[in-house]
Structures are given as C-alpha cells and as structure tokens.
Write a protein that holds these residues in place. Structure first.
Motif, PDB file in Angstrom:
ATOM      1  N   UNK A 163      38.426-105.190 -62.349  1.00  0.00           N
ATOM      2  CA  UNK A 163      37.803-106.510 -62.360  1.00  0.00           C
ATOM      3  C   UNK A 163      36.360-106.418 -62.834  1.00  0.00           C
ATOM      4  N   UNK A 164      35.650-105.395 -62.368  1.00  0.00           N
ATOM      5  CA  UNK A 164      34.265-105.205 -62.771  1.00  0.00           C
ATOM      6  C   UNK A 164      34.160-104.943 -64.271  1.00  0.00           C
ATOM      7  N   UNK A 165      35.070-104.100 -64.806  1.00  0.00           N
ATOM      8  CA  UNK A 165      35.056-103.787 -66.233  1.00  0.00           C
ATOM      9  C   UNK A 165      35.371-105.022 -67.072  1.00  0.00           C
ATOM     10  N   UNK A 169      32.991-106.808 -69.788  1.00  0.00           N
ATOM     11  CA  UNK A 169      33.509-107.091 -71.123  1.00  0.00           C
ATOM     12  C   UNK A 169      33.294-108.557 -71.483  1.00  0.00           C
ATOM     13  N   UNK A 170      33.540-109.431 -70.531  1.00  0.00           N
ATOM     14  CA  UNK A 170      33.371-110.870 -70.773  1.00  0.00           C
ATOM     15  C   UNK A 170      31.924-111.193 -71.144  1.00  0.00           C
ATOM     16  N   UNK A 171      30.981-110.647 -70.403  1.00  0.00           N
ATOM     17  CA  UNK A 171      29.568-110.912 -70.685  1.00  0.00           C
ATOM     18  C   UNK A 171      29.171-110.402 -72.059  1.00  0.00           C
ATOM     19  N   UNK A 172      29.639-109.228 -72.423  1.00  0.00           N
ATOM     20  CA  UNK A 172      29.276-108.666 -73.716  1.00  0.00           C
ATOM     21  C   UNK A 172      29.902-109.445 -74.866  1.00  0.00           C
ATOM     22  N   UNK A 173      31.181-109.791 -74.740  1.00  0.00           N
ATOM     23  CA  UNK A 173      31.846-110.518 -75.818  1.00  0.00           C
ATOM     24  C   UNK A 173      31.270-111.918 -76.003  1.00  0.00           C
ATOM     25  N   UNK A 174      30.728-112.496 -74.927  1.00  0.00           N
ATOM     26  CA  UNK A 174      30.143-113.836 -75.048  1.00  0.00           C
ATOM     27  C   UNK A 174      28.872-113.828 -75.883  1.00  0.00           C
ATOM     28  N   UNK A 175      28.310-112.659 -76.105  1.00  0.00           N
ATOM     29  CA  UNK A 175      27.125-112.567 -76.961  1.00  0.00           C
ATOM     30  C   UNK A 175      27.477-112.706 -78.435  1.00  0.00           C
ATOM     31  N   UNK A 207      24.732 -93.907 -70.651  1.00  0.00           N
ATOM     32  CA  UNK A 207      24.440 -95.215 -70.062  1.00  0.00           C
ATOM     33  C   UNK A 207      25.531 -96.223 -70.392  1.00  0.00           C
ATOM     34  N   UNK A 208      26.045 -96.171 -71.620  1.00  0.00           N
ATOM     35  CA  UNK A 208      27.136 -97.064 -72.009  1.00  0.00           C
ATOM     36  C   UNK A 208      28.365 -96.789 -71.151  1.00  0.00           C
ATOM     37  N   UNK A 209      28.662 -95.515 -70.942  1.00  0.00           N
ATOM     38  CA  UNK A 209      29.807 -95.156 -70.112  1.00  0.00           C
ATOM     39  C   UNK A 209      29.673 -95.686 -68.702  1.00  0.00           C
ATOM     40  N   UNK A 210      28.479 -95.555 -68.117  1.00  0.00           N
ATOM     41  CA  UNK A 210      28.263 -96.066 -66.760  1.00  0.00           C
ATOM     42  C   UNK A 210      28.367 -97.581 -66.726  1.00  0.00           C
ATOM     43  N   UNK A 211      27.858 -98.231 -67.753  1.00  0.00           N
ATOM     44  CA  UNK A 211      27.920 -99.710 -67.798  1.00  0.00           C
ATOM     45  C   UNK A 211      29.360-100.199 -67.885  1.00  0.00           C
TER      46      UNK A 211
END
Length: 256
Positions: A163-165, A169-175, A207-211
C-alpha cells in the motif's frame, strides 16, 4: 502466508505497478484487496479529511449503497470510530479490527449499525499506511459474520508495504502530464518513469530504493533500462533529455 495468498498479493502488486494512470491505482486496490483479507468491501482515504470534508474511495461493489448516504451518515463514516482514536493515541500503525479496539461496545455503536444497514457487514479491519500521521490515511476492509482472524490481520500487515509503495507511485505519477506520442514510443514502464522522476530530484540509487521500497540493485536495473530506452549513458544527460521530452519537470533538474 500460504502459496495461494502469496500469488494473489503478487498479482495485485504487479497490476498496480504496471498501472500508468495514478488515479486508477487505489480503485484497483479497492477492487482486489478485500478478498485477500477475507473481506467484502473496502473504503480508502488518502487526503486529510475529517467529519465534514474529504474524499472517500470505495470498492466497486459498494458504490451504489454509498450514493444513498445522507450527510449525517457520511460524517459518521468519516469519524472512523473506533479506529481513528485508536491510531491517534499511539505511534504504531499495525492493522487492527474495530471489535478488538472497542470490545463489546462495537456491535451497538452507531457506526456498526450504519454499516449493517448499509452494506450488511458487521466487522471492520483498519489498515493504515505505515508512515501516516494524524489524521491517519489508509483503508478499512469490511466483512459480515465473524470478525477477521489473526491470520487475516497478519496478512493485512504484510500488505502495508505494498500500500505504501502504491501511494508513493501515485504521488510520483501525478507529477506527469499527458505523455506525448514521442514519449509513448519510448515504452517506459510506470516503475521506470518513477525512477526517472527521482533521478531528476537528484536522489542516489540508494535513496530511490528506500523511497520506493525496492533494492538498490533493482533501482540500477531500472536506471539501465531508462538509459537504453532514452539512448543516454549517464544521469545528467538522461535527466536533460527527459526534461526536453517533458518527462521530468525542469525545476527538479539534476546539477552537473
């Protein structure tokens, strides 16, 4: 987690991470998650809402019933009894059922009576996003008959990283805006696109992996695919080319 449950979770994860439309990610989860946890319906909330405002997302089977709700009914659901208070009073975000929180007072509560009238369900399982603060974001799964079992609650906890991932993903794709024909021809996967966005934010592979909740090795694999598809060979040229294509906002350019 049994093999069948694992395969179902994996199927949901794959479907979510290949969905290009950010607004379809949670509807997809709402359609598939209830059965994984032994539930019949689901409500999710992603924004900061209270008794008077905010968006409720529904599993497809519950849409018609919720359309008939009064404002008072909606306020009661938004109040999130007894889970909202439970999570507000503690730092932990482990899934829990309403019956385990409220005890014997749950069946006679106004919220339980409304759910019984509305969806013919008796029990609620709260699954918050692991990093959410107050007000808590996440979802609630509903079922009729018996309460959720310990195994179903444990499975819900194992679903939290997914759910967190998906929310990340939703926040990033909305950009992103609508892809041009040239961008569509590149055939970047949604995951490669989100990695590219984070490259544009000048984040390291670690950092990308952790995010994103993935390994650094997996990040490097996505970066290699991005380089190949964009015809570039390093981070800076990749980000600059992606900016020209509109894939990465100029304001988030990586500095040489």
């Amino acid at each position: 987690m049994g093999t069948t449950a694992y395969e179902r979770v994996l199927s949901v994860a794959v479907a979510a991470l290949h969905e290009r439309d950010p607004e379809q990610l949670w509807p997809l989860l709402a359609d598939r998650l209830p059965v994984l946890c032994g539930g019949d319906a689901l409500i999710y909330k992603l924004d900061n809402w209270n008794e008077s405002e905010g968006t409720l997302g529904l599993s497809p089977g519950a849409t018609a019933e919720f359309a008939a709700l009064t404002e008072d009914d909606m306020a009661l659901l938004r109040e999130g009894y007894p889970l909202a208070r439970h999570y507000a009073d503690r730092a932990g975000r482990a899934p829990v059922t309403a019956r385990r929180v409220a005890g014997r007072s749950w069946p006679g509560s106004p919220t339980a009576r409304l759910l019984d009238d509305l969806l013919d369900v008796d029990h609620v399982l709260g699954i918050p996003l692991p990093q959410s603060t107050t007000p808590v974001t996440g979802c609630m799964v509903y079922r009729s008959g018996r309460d959720f079992t310990d195994d179903e609650v444990r499975l819900a906890e194992q679903l939290q990283p997914l759910l967190s991932a998906v929310e990340q993903q939703r926040h990033l794709l909305r950009r992103l805006g609508s892809p041009s024909e040239e961008v569509a021809d590149l055939a970047l996967t949604p995951r490669e696109t989100t990695v590219l966005l984070l490259l544009g934010d000048a984040l390291t592979a670690g950092s990308i992996g952790r995010r994103l909740g993935i390994s650094e090795r997996t990040v490097h694999k996505h970066i290699s695919n991005v380089y190949r598809k964009l015809g570039t060979h390093d981070r800076v040229s990749t980000v600059l080319h992606a900016q020209r294509l509109g894939l990465v906002p100029t304001a988030t350019a990586a500095r040489p």
